[in-house]
Design a protein around this motif. Sequence first.
Motif, PDB file in Angstrom:
ATOM      1  N   ALA A 236       0.837  -1.204   0.000  1.00 15.38           N
ATOM      2  CA  ALA A 236       0.000   0.000   0.000  1.00 15.38           C
ATOM      3  C   ALA A 236       0.871   1.254   0.000  1.00 15.38           C
ATOM      4  O   ALA A 236       0.550   2.245  -0.678  1.00 15.38           O
ATOM      5  CB  ALA A 236      -0.925  -0.013   1.213  1.00 15.38           C
ATOM      6  N   ALA A 239       2.216   1.876  -3.462  1.00 13.18           N
ATOM      7  CA  ALA A 239       1.187   2.427  -4.351  1.00 13.18           C
ATOM      8  C   ALA A 239       0.988   3.920  -4.102  1.00 13.18           C
ATOM      9  O   ALA A 239       0.831   4.696  -5.052  1.00 13.18           O
ATOM     10  CB  ALA A 239      -0.120   1.663  -4.153  1.00 13.18           C
ATOM     11  N   ARG A 240       0.957   4.319  -2.830  1.00 13.93           N
ATOM     12  CA  ARG A 240       0.794   5.754  -2.530  1.00 13.93           C
ATOM     13  C   ARG A 240       1.971   6.559  -3.069  1.00 13.93           C
ATOM     14  O   ARG A 240       1.795   7.644  -3.642  1.00 13.93           O
ATOM     15  CB  ARG A 240       0.660   5.960  -1.023  1.00 13.93           C
ATOM     16  CG  ARG A 240      -0.661   5.480  -0.432  1.00 13.93           C
ATOM     17  CD  ARG A 240      -0.828   5.960   0.990  1.00 13.93           C
ATOM     18  NE  ARG A 240       0.217   5.447   1.880  1.00 13.93           N
ATOM     19  CZ  ARG A 240       0.125   4.305   2.555  1.00 13.93           C
ATOM     20  NH1 ARG A 240      -0.960   3.554   2.434  1.00 13.93           N
ATOM     21  NH2 ARG A 240       1.103   3.908   3.356  1.00 13.93           N
ATOM     22  N   VAL A 243       2.176   7.220  -7.052  1.00 15.32           N
ATOM     23  CA  VAL A 243       1.186   8.060  -7.745  1.00 15.32           C
ATOM     24  C   VAL A 243       1.869   9.108  -8.619  1.00 15.32           C
ATOM     25  O   VAL A 243       1.417   9.397  -9.728  1.00 15.32           O
ATOM     26  CB  VAL A 243       0.239   8.724  -6.727  1.00 15.32           C
ATOM     27  CG1 VAL A 243      -0.601   9.801  -7.405  1.00 15.32           C
ATOM     28  CG2 VAL A 243      -0.666   7.679  -6.082  1.00 15.32           C
ATOM     29  N   ARG A 353      -2.799   0.825  -8.888  1.00 15.76           N
ATOM     30  CA  ARG A 353      -3.608   1.873  -8.248  1.00 15.76           C
ATOM     31  C   ARG A 353      -4.407   2.673  -9.277  1.00 15.76           C
ATOM     32  O   ARG A 353      -5.514   3.147  -8.990  1.00 15.76           O
ATOM     33  CB  ARG A 353      -2.715   2.802  -7.432  1.00 15.76           C
ATOM     34  CG  ARG A 353      -3.476   3.745  -6.479  1.00 15.76           C
ATOM     35  CD  ARG A 353      -2.504   4.577  -5.676  1.00 15.76           C
ATOM     36  NE  ARG A 353      -3.161   5.452  -4.714  1.00 15.76           N
ATOM     37  CZ  ARG A 353      -3.442   5.136  -3.455  1.00 15.76           C
ATOM     38  NH1 ARG A 353      -3.118   3.937  -3.001  1.00 15.76           N
ATOM     39  NH2 ARG A 353      -4.024   6.009  -2.640  1.00 15.76           N
ATOM     40  N   TYR A 374      -3.493  -6.047  -5.915  1.00 17.08           N
ATOM     41  CA  TYR A 374      -4.413  -5.073  -6.495  1.00 17.08           C
ATOM     42  C   TYR A 374      -5.264  -4.425  -5.401  1.00 17.08           C
ATOM     43  O   TYR A 374      -5.437  -3.202  -5.378  1.00 17.08           O
ATOM     44  CB  TYR A 374      -5.319  -5.730  -7.543  1.00 17.08           C
ATOM     45  CG  TYR A 374      -6.321  -4.765  -8.124  1.00 17.08           C
ATOM     46  CD1 TYR A 374      -5.953  -3.841  -9.093  1.00 17.08           C
ATOM     47  CD2 TYR A 374      -7.647  -4.748  -7.682  1.00 17.08           C
ATOM     48  CE1 TYR A 374      -6.863  -2.934  -9.611  1.00 17.08           C
ATOM     49  CE2 TYR A 374      -8.567  -3.843  -8.190  1.00 17.08           C
ATOM     50  CZ  TYR A 374      -8.166  -2.932  -9.155  1.00 17.08           C
ATOM     51  OH  TYR A 374      -9.063  -2.020  -9.646  1.00 17.08           O
ATOM     52  N   ALA A 377      -3.236  -2.006  -3.269  1.00 13.23           N
ATOM     53  CA  ALA A 377      -2.765  -0.811  -3.976  1.00 13.23           C
ATOM     54  C   ALA A 377      -3.835   0.253  -4.163  1.00 13.23           C
ATOM     55  O   ALA A 377      -3.528   1.384  -4.543  1.00 13.23           O
ATOM     56  CB  ALA A 377      -2.209  -1.213  -5.345  1.00 13.23           C
ATOM     57  N   GLN A 378      -5.099  -0.049  -3.888  1.00 14.55           N
ATOM     58  CA  GLN A 378      -6.174   0.862  -4.234  1.00 14.55           C
ATOM     59  C   GLN A 378      -6.240   2.094  -3.338  1.00 14.55           C
ATOM     60  O   GLN A 378      -5.834   2.074  -2.176  1.00 14.55           O
ATOM     61  CB  GLN A 378      -7.511   0.125  -4.193  1.00 14.55           C
ATOM     62  CG  GLN A 378      -7.659  -0.939  -5.266  1.00 14.55           C
ATOM     63  CD  GLN A 378      -7.345  -0.405  -6.649  1.00 14.55           C
ATOM     64  OE1 GLN A 378      -8.066   0.445  -7.169  1.00 14.55           O
ATOM     65  NE2 GLN A 378      -6.270  -0.885  -7.242  1.00 14.55           N
ATOM     66  N   ASN A 379      -6.796   3.156  -3.910  1.00 17.18           N
ATOM     67  CA  ASN A 379      -7.087   4.390  -3.178  1.00 17.18           C
ATOM     68  C   ASN A 379      -8.363   4.164  -2.364  1.00 17.18           C
ATOM     69  O   ASN A 379      -9.427   3.932  -2.941  1.00 17.18           O
ATOM     70  CB  ASN A 379      -7.288   5.526  -4.175  1.00 17.18           C
ATOM     71  CG  ASN A 379      -7.637   6.842  -3.491  1.00 17.18           C
ATOM     72  OD1 ASN A 379      -7.811   6.906  -2.273  1.00 17.18           O
ATOM     73  ND2 ASN A 379      -7.733   7.902  -4.280  1.00 17.18           N
ATOM     74  N   PRO A 383     -11.723   3.279  -4.704  1.00 13.91           N
ATOM     75  CA  PRO A 383     -11.082   2.014  -5.072  1.00 13.91           C
ATOM     76  C   PRO A 383     -11.637   1.424  -6.357  1.00 13.91           C
ATOM     77  O   PRO A 383     -12.784   1.664  -6.732  1.00 13.91           O
ATOM     78  CB  PRO A 383     -11.404   1.115  -3.873  1.00 13.91           C
ATOM     79  CG  PRO A 383     -12.702   1.644  -3.351  1.00 13.91           C
ATOM     80  CD  PRO A 383     -12.650   3.134  -3.570  1.00 13.91           C
TER      81      PRO A 383
END
Length: 463
Positions: A236, A239-240, A243, A353, A374, A377-379, A383
Amino acid sequence: MTRLVVVSNRVTSPRQARSGAQGGLAVAVQAALEDWGGVWFGWSGELRDTGAEEPTVFRSGQVTYATVDLSSQDYEEYYNGFANRTLWPLFHYRLDLTEFSRRTLSGYQRVNQLFAERLRPLLRDDDLIWVHDYHLIPLAEQLRHAGCRQRMGFFLHIPWPALEVFLALPNHREIVHALCAYDLVGFQTDNDVRGFVNYIKLEAGGEVDPDGTVRAFGRRLRVAAFPISIDTARLAGFAREAVFARQTVRLRESLRGRKLMIGVDRLDYSKGLPQRFRGYEQLLEHYPENRGRVVFLQIAPPSRQDVPEYLQIRRQLEATAGHVNGAYAEFDWMPLRYLNTGFSRRILAGFLRLATVGVVTPLRDGMNLVAKEYVAAQNPKDPGVLLLSRFAGASAELDGAVPVNPYDVEGTAGAMQAALSMPLEERRERWESMYRRLETHDVDYWRGAFLDALSAMEPAACE
């Protein structure tokens, strides 16, 4: 103090494991060894005419790395042969691709014997031995024959087939007999455990208690499911951070506001990529509102390029991708981007993401960590949606995914459409359920659960 001895087909260097360039298994093993102190033993990845007489050994921190070379004949018979042209396709239910020969079986046994002979001098009486995956099923039996009585655990990363499929393997009894030399055998899912237990009861004439204790072939051992996972918090974080990374920005700008669907898979016939491509083609045909508004990015780095079946599927996918783009592309839009290259985990985290839909539709998979990556990694505020094959081990845990039968191409297209049009509130609800699971059941949990269970076993339990 008890050491941990990890044995795997390949050994990852400490620099590679820490870099994030390697997969989840390498990271998990590295962390376990650094906590316990111990040895990581396996093939060096090098081929020599005769193989190495003695392992190459070096130490880094708390960990000793020991590797052996293989001869070209060993590699061809053990790795390309029995491991990947017999066990791999059969365990993934591809009987049509399964080949059996006594020559490659002999090579498989020979390399496991080599591993046992080279590993034994490095062992101490109180070591905890953790062996990984289908390449090394006979290793404990070879070590037992050499007099080793340490506690030994085995973890199978790929599926264990149903009884009717497994019986197609001519030496099925020999394989199960070898597994029973371990003290603990771990599988990915309860379904895998059930397949193994059915063999013990119906073919081996053994007994299985409700707690997973197995009595067969004069041995007592335990079997259980230990679903492997990911370093959720770290992924996570990747992923942030990604961006605003150069590659993520390039991908976002190339989309020009279009929705992104993404698949990330090693190029393998078990991943269901031809069916996935045809499902996407059906999406464009039956739901034309997506034309010009959706891009499907499939990342599929090649593997086992000297195995004919892998060359065949690569050609098939290239032809299908060309057909889809030829039928639907416009001068400013290519519907399907198909890349035969790999990316680091950091870069992939940024790509995941960005994606509105993650497409994970293997025909059969032990777990599939991309599905979990997956989700991680999502917002959280916006998401994406995970499409997940019911035949992936991860489907037993990720209850917020949209289930897919990859053999149903039109059904896959319908699932893609449902994911692309899913409202935000439902997406958040599904994502939160899955992420909570990954927070509490990450790779550290998996590692701890297996090693705690192995530590509790009585060594070399014979009936």
